[in-house]
Design a protein around this motif. Structure first.
Motif, PDB file in Angstrom:
ATOM      1  N   GLY A 138       0.825  -1.218   0.000  1.00  8.94           N
ATOM      2  CA  GLY A 138       0.000   0.000   0.000  1.00  8.94           C
ATOM      3  C   GLY A 138       0.852   1.257   0.000  1.00  8.94           C
ATOM      4  N   ASP A 139       0.228   2.370  -0.361  1.00  4.43           N
ATOM      5  CA  ASP A 139       0.943   3.652  -0.432  1.00  4.43           C
ATOM      6  C   ASP A 139       1.602   4.019   0.890  1.00  4.43           C
ATOM      7  OD1 ASP A 139       0.198   3.957  -3.059  1.00  4.43           O
ATOM      8  OD2 ASP A 139      -1.522   5.253  -2.620  1.00  4.43           O
ATOM      9  N   ARG A 140       0.870   3.834   1.999  1.00  2.76           N
ATOM     10  CA  ARG A 140       1.384   4.234   3.310  1.00  2.76           C
ATOM     11  C   ARG A 140       2.667   3.440   3.638  1.00  2.76           C
ATOM     12  NH1 ARG A 140      -1.189   7.043   7.619  1.00  2.76           N
ATOM     13  NH2 ARG A 140      -0.355   6.418   9.631  1.00  2.76           N
ATOM     14  N   CYS A 141       2.659   2.124   3.397  1.00  2.00           N
ATOM     15  CA  CYS A 141       3.849   1.302   3.680  1.00  2.00           C
ATOM     16  C   CYS A 141       5.014   1.706   2.776  1.00  2.00           C
ATOM     17  CB  CYS A 141       3.527  -0.178   3.489  1.00  2.00           C
ATOM     18  SG  CYS A 141       2.643  -0.920   4.871  1.00  2.00           S
ATOM     19  N   ARG A 142       4.747   1.891   1.501  1.00  2.00           N
ATOM     20  CA  ARG A 142       5.830   2.282   0.577  1.00  2.00           C
ATOM     21  C   ARG A 142       6.447   3.608   1.000  1.00  2.00           C
ATOM     22  NH1 ARG A 142       2.209   1.092  -3.662  1.00  2.00           N
ATOM     23  NH2 ARG A 142       2.224   3.291  -4.191  1.00  2.00           N
ATOM     24  N   GLU A 143       5.615   4.586   1.340  1.00  2.00           N
ATOM     25  CA  GLU A 143       6.148   5.896   1.751  1.00  2.00           C
ATOM     26  C   GLU A 143       7.001   5.769   2.996  1.00  2.00           C
ATOM     27  OE1 GLU A 143       2.722   8.364   2.306  1.00  2.00           O
ATOM     28  OE2 GLU A 143       2.595   8.883   0.180  1.00  2.00           O
TER      29      GLU A 143
END
Length: 191
Positions: A138-143
């Protein structure tokens, strides 16, 4: 031996006359040995050159255009073989220096080179697949993981300010994200 006799013996030897061959060897061996000795080779190298010169002569016996010049042909061949031996031994330097003898060779065998290139290709594929699975998070984990991978690594206060995540939540969220990534990698056979 005079040239005419040599020419006749070469013709006979080419036709399979063993006595003619023996007469050639007996008559021209001193010439071959004189060339070998003139190049000051070791006994082993000298014998090798002598044998190689006669072997080449036997290989070309039926194709020698001027049989009466067989002595010149043999002398020239012996000289070329001597020079080959001298050239190859220049690359080798005898030593009893233990530091040189115990040194591991930097030269890799073709097998080692192949294994290393296969290992490098496998590692590159593993890294590619790992990044592919990373992009599926997900975006949050990647960021979060990208920020935490920065060099030098930022403090949790800096991460909190950049991503709007409470300082106390960064560690647990990081562990969950890495756990998801690990599970994806295991499921795909990357790890």
């Amino acid at each position: 031996m005079d040239r005419d006799a040599v020419g006749a013996l070469v013709q006979s030897a080419a036709d399979g006359d063993a006595a003619a061959w023996k007469a050639l060897v007996d008559g021209l061996s001193p010439l071959v040995w004189s060339v070998v000795r003139a190049h000051r080779l070791s006994d082993a190298d000298g014998h090798e050159v002598y044998q190689t010169a006669w072997f080449r002569f036997a290989q070309h016996l039926g194709r020698i255009r001027e049989p009466h010049k067989a002595g010149s042909w043999l002398a020239s061949t012996a000289r070329h073989e001597c020079l080959k031996v001298i050239k190859s031994t220049r690359r080798l330097t005898p030593t009893d220096d233990a530091r040189v003898l115990d040194r591991i060779s930097e030269d890799r065998t073709p097998e080692q080179t192949l294994i290393e290139s296969e290992e490098a290709a496998a590692e590159a594929e593993r890294i590619r697949r790992m990044w592919q699975e990373f992009e599926e998070l997900g975006d949050r984990c990647r960021e979060l993981l990208r920020v935490l991978m920065a060099s030098p690594p930022p403090s949790y206060q800096e991460v909190s300010a950049a991503l709007g995540i409470a300082v106390g939540s960064i560690g647990p969220l990081r562990q969950r994200c890495l756990g998801r990534l690990r599970a994806r990698l295991v499921a795909r056979g990357v790890l």
